[in-house]
Design an enzyme around this catalytic site. Structure first.
Site, PDB file in Angstrom:
ATOM      1  N   ALA A   1     -32.448  -8.902 -16.433  1.00  0.00           N
ATOM      2  CA  ALA A   1     -31.359  -9.375 -17.284  1.00  0.00           C
ATOM      3  C   ALA A   1     -31.469 -10.882 -17.447  1.00  0.00           C
ATOM      4  CB  ALA A   1     -29.998  -9.017 -16.672  1.00  0.00           C
ATOM      5  N   CYS A   2     -31.361 -11.346 -18.691  1.00  0.00           N
ATOM      6  CA  CYS A   2     -31.335 -12.784 -18.974  1.00  0.00           C
ATOM      7  C   CYS A   2     -30.069 -13.113 -19.746  1.00  0.00           C
ATOM      8  CB  CYS A   2     -32.584 -13.204 -19.757  1.00  0.00           C
ATOM      9  SG  CYS A   2     -32.653 -12.577 -21.443  1.00  0.00           S
ATOM     10  N   PRO A   3     -29.698 -14.388 -19.879  1.00  0.00           N
ATOM     11  CA  PRO A   3     -28.421 -14.743 -20.502  1.00  0.00           C
ATOM     12  C   PRO A   3     -28.229 -14.219 -21.917  1.00  0.00           C
ATOM     13  CG  PRO A   3     -29.259 -16.611 -19.276  1.00  0.00           C
ATOM     14  CD  PRO A   3     -30.337 -15.563 -19.251  1.00  0.00           C
TER      15      PRO A   3
END
Length: 497
Positions: A8-10
């Site tokens: 998960a990334c921003p």
């Protein structure tokens, strides 16, 4: 060895899927079996309970809080950022193998989550969205802030695009139109423009409360959401803006996390997360924001707004150049996210310079993939076959404002590629600010070009940066003797929502 992983990334667009692909390839090379859950903007297909139960270890490759992490309670756990998974997935697999074997974890390995005791755990937070207590203070702070930003971006995108569309349909005075609940003519383009403007403005009014609420959520789980939103509302009311939202979110998370450590009778524990924690947290955070720190933060925010409004000429160009360089430096990493968050936060201010900053940041973010795609097309013999393939996808990735499209080139030749794209992006950022180009949309790349102010100079700024960066890369490779090496560079493919 069987593994499960969550990435998960921003923004949930590129790094999330690139990290998943890298982990899957590394597991295949190592003869291991892995199932990866991508918590990205395209939605998530959750790992099954059977896959989690059968796993020997868990890998979290995330720059934001992992959703529903209590599913992995009791499993050996390794945690890292998405960039580490992209660049060195094999090392993460080695750490997971060590954790699964029960040997002492290496520095940076996250401790396994403890099983929840009763309806509400009173120790360290480990529920959905929480950050591992084993991470360093700086890493935890960054994850908390990036979680807030990740939930903020859809509101900014929807609101910004609707407002920009309303200006395109009805002109820049459309914001002065009467309320559509009082007068709306379905046959009038002006009425539709006013409607989109008011819907977009409504979406923008949620920015600070959403930011504060989900920072608090990342720190202390669902009971902290209400205090975070209340703190964000207080920040808006007193004029503390985006900065006030950051402070309110951190305050709410800290207050609720502290309250969760208070041991209470089991009879009361059941109502703690749904009644006591939101109630007491909201009261404390609201009081502190309204009475104690809201006004001082508002004064700082006013000073920042005045400073941004005063920027012009060389000062504005210097700021654009700095932000452009930051965007290109690590291609979606922490430095990139600082520049991007600064630009998105400015949209809540809404003055001319803030819109120019957003335009400069987006333009600069498009340059690295486009420049490297151009360089690979012009002098293909200086690049590996894998890099030439990456160049073909780089056109679309760059046009879509996915800076991560440059990673395959930077991974194989960082000393020549990174300085070149930094120079090109800095050129674009400075020119965009100097031209006075504006943009309300926080994402979309060239596809939102019709909504940009001073669109033609804006396009020229992007083209200039692409040419500068591509030329610098080609010169650097020729000086350094760049030729087709025997070992191909790693390939990655970014998936978008």
């Amino acid at each position: 060895m069987r593994l499960v992983a969550v990435t998960a990334c921003p923004t949930g667009i590129a790094h999330t899927y690139m990290a998943a692909e890298s982990l899957e390839q590394a597991a295949k090379d190592a003869g291991a079996e892995i199932r990866v859950e991508t918590q990205g903007s395209a939605g998530s297909a959750p790992l099954s309970a059977a896959d989690i139960q059968a796993a020997d270890a868990v890998i979290f490759a995330a720059d934001v809080g992992v959703q529903d992490r209590e599913r992995f309670a009791g499993k050996p756990l390794v945690e890292a950022g998405v960039k580490q998974a992209i660049n060195d997935a094999a090392a993460l697999l080695d750490r997971a193998r060590t954790a699964a074997a029960g040997r002492p974890a290496e520095p940076g390995d996250a401790p396994a989550a403890e099983p929840a005791a009763g309806p509400e755990r009173t120790g360290a937070v480990e529920q959905a969205g929480a950050v591992e207590s084993g991470a360093g203070p700086a890493a935890r702070l960054r994850q908390w802030l990036m979680t807030g930003v990740s939930y903020l971006i859809p509101f900014v995108a929807a609101g910004g695009l609707l407002i920009a569309l309303s200006y395109a349909l009805g002109g820049y005075r459309i914001s002065d139109a009467p309320d559509v609940t009082e007068h709306f003519d379905p046959a009038s383009l002006t009425s539709w423009a006013a409607l989109t403007n008011q819907i977009g403005t409504g979406a923008f009014e949620f920015l600070v409360p959403v930011l504060a609420g989900f920072i608090a959520y990342a720190m202390a789980d669902r009971p902290a959401i209400a205090p975070g939103f209340v703190g964000g509302y207080a920040a808006v009311t007193v004029g503390a803006g985006f900065l006030g939202g950051l402070v309110a979110g951190l305050l709410a998370g800290a207050v609720v996390a502290g309250l969760r450590r208070v041991r209470v009778p089991r009879a009361v524990a059941g109502i703690m997360p749904v009644v006591v924690l939101p109630l007491v947290g909201s009261l404390v955070v609201g009081t502190v924001m309204f009475v104690l720190i809201g006004k001082p933060i508002a004064a700082v925010m006013t000073g920042l707004t005045d400073w941004l409004g005063s920027l012009s000429g060389a000062n504005a160009a210097l700021l654009g150049g700095l932000l452009g360089a930051m965007i290109a430096f690590d291609m979606g990493g922490p430095v990139n996210k600082v520049a991007y968050t600064f630009a998105v936060g400015g949209l809540s201010i809404g003055n001319q310079t803030s819109l120019e900053i957003m335009a400069a940041v987006m333009a600069a973010g498009m340059v690295p993939p486009l420049a490297l795609a151009l360089a690979a097309a012009l002098r293909g013999r200086l690049f590996t076959p894998a890099e030439r393939n990456a160049g073909r996808t780089g056109w679309l990735l760059g046009a879509s404002f996915i800076t991560e499209g440059a990673i395959p080139f930077a991974a194989s030749d960082p000393l020549r590629v990174i300085p070149s794209i930094v120079v090109g992006s800095a050129t674009t950022g400075a020119l965009s600010m100097a031209f006075g180009a504006t943009l309300r949309a926080p994402h979309g790349g060239l596809f939102v070009l019709p909504l940009a102010g001073n669109a033609l100079p804006y396009l020229l700024a992007i083209a200039a940066g692409v040419v500068v960066a591509a030329g610098a890369v080609l010169v650097a490779k020729r000086i350094g003797g760049g030729t087709e090496p025997d070992i191909p560079a790693p390939t990655t493919t970014a998936a978008t929502a």
